[in-house]
Design a protein around this motif. Structure first.
Motif, short mmCIF file in Angstrom:
data_model
loop_
_atom_site.label_atom_id
_atom_site.label_comp_id
_atom_site.label_asym_id
_atom_site.label_seq_id
_atom_site.Cartn_x
_atom_site.Cartn_y
_atom_site.Cartn_z
N ALA A 174 0.94 -1.19 -0.10
CA ALA A 174 -0.07 0.02 0.16
C ALA A 174 0.87 1.17 -0.20
O ALA A 174 0.17 2.44 -0.18
CB ALA A 174 -1.09 0.05 1.17
N ASP B 68 1.40 3.84 -3.87
CA ASP B 68 0.14 3.72 -4.60
C ASP B 68 -0.02 5.11 -5.54
O ASP B 68 -1.38 5.31 -6.08
CB ASP B 68 -1.18 4.08 -3.64
CG ASP B 68 -1.39 2.72 -2.97
OD1 ASP B 68 -1.10 1.48 -3.65
OD2 ASP B 68 -2.29 2.94 -1.96
N ASP C 35 -4.56 -7.43 -7.69
CA ASP C 35 -4.40 -6.27 -6.70
C ASP C 35 -3.82 -4.93 -7.17
O ASP C 35 -4.46 -4.12 -6.68
CB ASP C 35 -3.51 -7.13 -5.75
CG ASP C 35 -3.33 -6.34 -4.30
OD1 ASP C 35 -4.34 -5.85 -3.72
OD2 ASP C 35 -2.13 -6.17 -4.23
N ARG D 236 -5.55 -1.41 -6.96
CA ARG D 236 -5.10 0.04 -6.32
C ARG D 236 -4.89 1.02 -7.16
O ARG D 236 -5.06 2.12 -6.95
CB ARG D 236 -3.85 -0.38 -5.43
CG ARG D 236 -4.07 -1.30 -4.34
CD ARG D 236 -3.04 -1.39 -3.48
NE ARG D 236 -1.88 -2.35 -4.23
CZ ARG D 236 -0.55 -1.90 -4.26
NH1 ARG D 236 -0.43 -0.60 -4.07
NH2 ARG D 236 0.26 -2.71 -4.80
#
Length: 361
Positions: free
Chosen positions: A30, A33, A195, A199
């Motif tokens: 994360a 991003d 995934d 994002r």
């Protein structure tokens, strides 16, 4: 076959190393991003997934080729088993006939043979009858020895075919295992890619709908249904004729003799398949090229074709080969490119003689 195995093992190792490098350079976290980083990760994963899918496709094609050779070889083993059974029956019959003659000669032989000899009209007749008695025994021995030799030859051929079948089966299992491993890696990479893309969608909300639609469209799979029909139209049509040398006529005749029973329609059906391949851009454009194409006709690699070439094909086989080269085609299989020994397969198609003919593999 060892070359195939080494090549795919090396490819698999290289692929796994590449994946490790890619995933270490582009961690799925994360913390990264921003659009540029996510797009870079997505591009790398897509490239990696494309490479995996190409390897899976190549393995699938090789598996298909191996399966085709296995089916052809299974048919040849079935054919050889039938021939071995017939040879055993002939050998047993010759042996029983010989025992019956020996028993008769033992029970009645001395008197009968003496009567035959003493009934000679002159010395020449006496010697001829003596030769006949001796030749009768020699014939029995030689006939039985010949039948035993034929029996042993077929038995040896069956062992060779079984060994080749086992080798192909082993290769097929190894290729399947490699394909399964690649498929698992493709699914893992697809998960990572999903995934990253999720994002990326979150960072680019205005493009979320378009990306979702593209992914849904990319996930759609196409299915192909291949229909094969039966029926047997014995009429002969005229196709394209080709220029062929005497050696090519003999080569085609020898293949027909190996692959079909000695019946005009059965032989012409096999010849039609060969000529269909010669005239198709998917196959070599010569009789020799089609017959000797890798893994296509079992008699090439079992030695049967060479044995027929050495002894010379039958006159009927030569006639059918020449007719096919001149343009004769059996209507029932005019659009067929493949055939198998019918008792060895459950494939549907046109059954002629002891073979079943079909359009696509």
């Amino acid at each position: 076959m060892n070359t195939h195995k080494k090549r795919w093992i090396q490819s698999g190792i290289a692929l796994l190393c590449s994946l490790a490098i890619v995933l270490s350079v582009f961690p799925v976290s994360a913390d990264n991003d921003d659009i540029e980083s996510l797009e870079s990760q997505s591009s790398a994963l897509e490239t990696q997934l494309q490479g995996i899918n190409e390897d899976i496709l190549a393995l699938s094609e090789e598996l298909s080729g191996t399966q085709m050779q296995l089916e052809i070889l299974t048919g040849e083993i079935e054919r050889t088993s039938d021939e071995l059974e017939k040879a055993q029956e002939n050998e047993n019959k010759q042996y029983e006939d010989m025992k019956a003659r020996i028993k008769y000669m033992y029970e009645h032989g001395n008197a009968t043979l003496l009567e035959m000899l003493f009934s000679a009209e002159n010395m020449t007749d006496f010697l001829n009858k003596a030769d006949f008695i001796e030749n009768l025994s020699t014939y029995d021995r030689e006939a039985l020895d010949e039948l035993k030799a034929i029996h042993q030859q077929i038995e040896d051929q069956q062992e060779t075919l079984s060994a080749q079948q086992a080798s192909l089966t082993e290769l097929q299992s190894e290729l399947q295992a490699q394909q399964d491993a690649l498929q698992a890696k493709a699914e893992e990479t697809s998960t990572d890619l999903a995934d990253v893309q999720a994002r990326l969608e979150a960072a680019r909300e205005e493009e979320a709908r378009r990306i979702a639609a593209e992914e849904a469209a990319a996930a759609a799979a196409a299915q192909e249904t291949v229909a094969s029909g039966g029926g047997y139209d014995s009429s002969v049509t005229t196709g394209g004729s080709i220029n062929a040398s005497t050696d090519e006529v003999t080569l085609l005749a020898a293949l027909l003799q190996c692959e079909a029973v000695q019946n005009y329609d059965a032989l012409l059906a096999v010849a039609t398949v060969v000529m269909n391949r010669v005239e198709s851009s998917r196959f070599p454009n010569s009789i020799r090229g089609v017959i000797y194409a890798s893994g296509q006709f079992a008699p090439v690699w079992t030695g049967s074709l060479n044995r027929v070439l050495k002894n010379g094909p039958t006159s009927l086989s030569v006639q059918v080969a020449q007719d096919a080269i001149n343009g004769a085609r059996l209507s029932a299989v005019a659009d067929c490119y493949y055939f198998l020994y019918a008792p060895s397969t459950n494939r549907t198609g046109v059954v002629i003689g002891d073979n079943v003919f079909f359009r696509t593999w």
